[in-house]
Design an enzyme around this catalytic site. Structure first.
Site, PDB file in Angstrom:
ATOM      1  N   GLY A  23      36.601  66.736  33.003  1.00 38.22           N
ATOM      2  CA  GLY A  23      37.069  66.584  34.384  1.00 38.22           C
ATOM      3  C   GLY A  23      37.395  67.937  34.972  1.00 38.22           C
TER       4      GLY A  23
ATOM      5  N   SER B  42      53.047  71.114  28.308  1.00 37.78           N
ATOM      6  CA  SER B  42      53.529  70.334  29.459  1.00 37.78           C
ATOM      7  C   SER B  42      54.247  69.043  29.079  1.00 37.78           C
ATOM      8  CB  SER B  42      52.370  70.034  30.405  1.00 37.78           C
ATOM      9  OG  SER B  42      51.283  69.477  29.699  1.00 37.78           O
TER      10      SER B  42
HETATM   11  C1  PLP Z   1      51.017  65.403  34.928  1.00 42.47           C
HETATM   12  C2  PLP Z   1      50.787  66.176  33.703  1.00 42.47           C
HETATM   13  C3  PLP Z   1      49.949  67.306  33.692  1.00 42.47           C
HETATM   14  C4  PLP Z   1      49.194  67.763  34.906  1.00 42.47           C
HETATM   15  O1  PLP Z   1      50.080  68.160  35.942  1.00 42.47           O
HETATM   16  P1  PLP Z   1      49.575  68.309  37.440  1.00 42.47           P
HETATM   17  O2  PLP Z   1      50.794  68.714  38.176  1.00 42.47           O
HETATM   18  O3  PLP Z   1      49.033  66.981  37.875  1.00 42.47           O
HETATM   19  O4  PLP Z   1      48.513  69.336  37.434  1.00 42.47           O
HETATM   20  C5  PLP Z   1      49.826  68.025  32.519  1.00 42.47           C
HETATM   21  N1  PLP Z   1      50.458  67.637  31.392  1.00 42.47           N
HETATM   22  C6  PLP Z   1      51.263  66.554  31.351  1.00 42.47           C
HETATM   23  C7  PLP Z   1      51.921  66.204  30.075  1.00 42.47           C
HETATM   24  C8  PLP Z   1      51.459  65.786  32.507  1.00 42.47           C
HETATM   25  O5  PLP Z   1      52.255  64.713  32.471  1.00 42.47           O
END
Ligand code: PLP
Length: 322
Positions: free
Chosen positions: A211, A307
């Site tokens: 993607g 993240s």
């Molecule tokens: C939402 C999310 C992302 C991506 O974040 P965006 O702000 O949509 O680019 C990456 N990692 C995790 C764990 C997420 O929950």
């Protein structure tokens, strides 16, 4: 096209003040083994240890903190089955306001239960027959509820930028910083912070190879839409960047790279076995890219944003043992 009023680093600083005492100041972890493999000094900002398990709490809490008394009484609506929904539900609970989360009928039972556990109302829709955005907007207009989207909102992305702010405050300037990329809330917020606190630092977004709409958009200079990509990185299965997020990304980000599902699994294994951390596939995008590009990172100070860490244990086990 009307020009958008893009948020600035001052908005990230204001978000950090609102989050103080509510969000975790997550740890920055390192691994000597990895530093040797890459030949660099690597600093991981561990948002897998954020409240509800991902950085999404930051943007959600910042947005809800800015509601007027009238908005607070009516509450918030969000459409998501993932981390954004959890972030909104927890933030609403902490701020004492009602929350409605619009989820597909086939959302994992654990996620529905977790969302209800935060006290939110779950509105189920049929993902094959109905359009969740339309439902969210209908609830918003019928009931006067405020809709908070998962990434394309100034308060959301400013909140996400606070993770990088903490990282730079803790480790000082970096040569390179990698951040996962879905709809771009995390990357655009990180960009505001990076340009303010470490202007020389190269900032790279990393998205799933299946993607790569963000990469296409960045290189073409306009937002490219794609079908929902098939990837294990479910936090980055977005179909397009947003107007705010792309506006900042095209201006402030140096490049966008991709990682395959197999590379994400390798990174998951590394985190689990070497650093004793469970990281969800999307959270592995940064490390996967850094490993691939290690020749260009020799001798550098490298930041990687992890993240999130939300993944079912069964799914985690089946991915790392395959
Ligand atoms: C939402 C999310 C992302 C991506 O974040 P965006 O702000 O949509 O680019 C990456 N990692 C995790 C764990 C997420 O929950």
């Amino acid at each position: 096209m009307t020009t958008l009023n893009l948020p600035t680093f001052a908005d990230v600083e204001a978000a950090a003040a609102r989050l103080a005492g509510f969000a975790n100041r997550t740890p920055v972890n390192t691994s000597r083994t990895l530093d040797e493999i890459i030949g660099a000094e690597v600093f991981f900002k561990c948002e897998n240890f954020q409240r509800m398990g991902a950085f999404k709490f930051r943007g959600a809490f910042n947005s809800l903190s800015k509601f007027s008394p009238k908005q607070r009484r009516a509450g918030v609506v969000a459409f998501s089955s993932g981390n954004h929904a959890q972030g909104i539900a927890l933030s609403a609970k902490l701020l004492g306001m009602p929350a409605t989360i619009v989820m597909p009928h086939d959302a994992p039972a654990a996620k529905v239960a977790a969302t209800k556990g935060y006290g939110a109302t779950v509105a189920i829709y049929d993902r094959y027959k109905e359009d969740r955005e339309a439902i969210g907007h209908r609830l918003a207009s019928e009931q006067g509820i405020t809709l908070i989207p998962p990434y394309d909102h100034p308060d959301v992305l400013a909140g996400q930028g606070t993770a990088a702010k903490e990282l730079f405050e803790e480790v000082g300037p970096l040569d390179v910083l990698f951040a996962p990329l879905g709809g771009g809330g995390l990357l655009s917020g990180t960009a505001l912070t990076t340009r303010a606190l470490a202007p020389q630092c190269k900032l790279y977004g990393v998205e799933p190879e299946a993607g790569n709409d963000g990469q296409q958009s960045f290189r073409r200079g306009e937002i490219v839409h794609i079908e929902t990509p098939k990837t294990i990185a479910d936090g980055a299965q977005t179909q397009h960047l947003g107007d705010y997020t792309f506006g900042i990304i095209r201006r402030d980000v140096d490049d966008i790279f991709t990682a395959t599902d197999a590379e994400l699994v390798e990174a998951m294994k590394f985190f689990a076995s070497r650093m004793k951390m469970i990281v969800e596939p999307t959270g592995c995008l940064g490390l996967a890219a850094a490993l691939k590009m290690k020749e260009t990172l020799k001798g550098k100070r490298v930041g990687v944003i992890i993240s999130g860490g939300n993944i079912d244990l069964e799914r985690f086990c089946s991915l790392v043992s395959a």
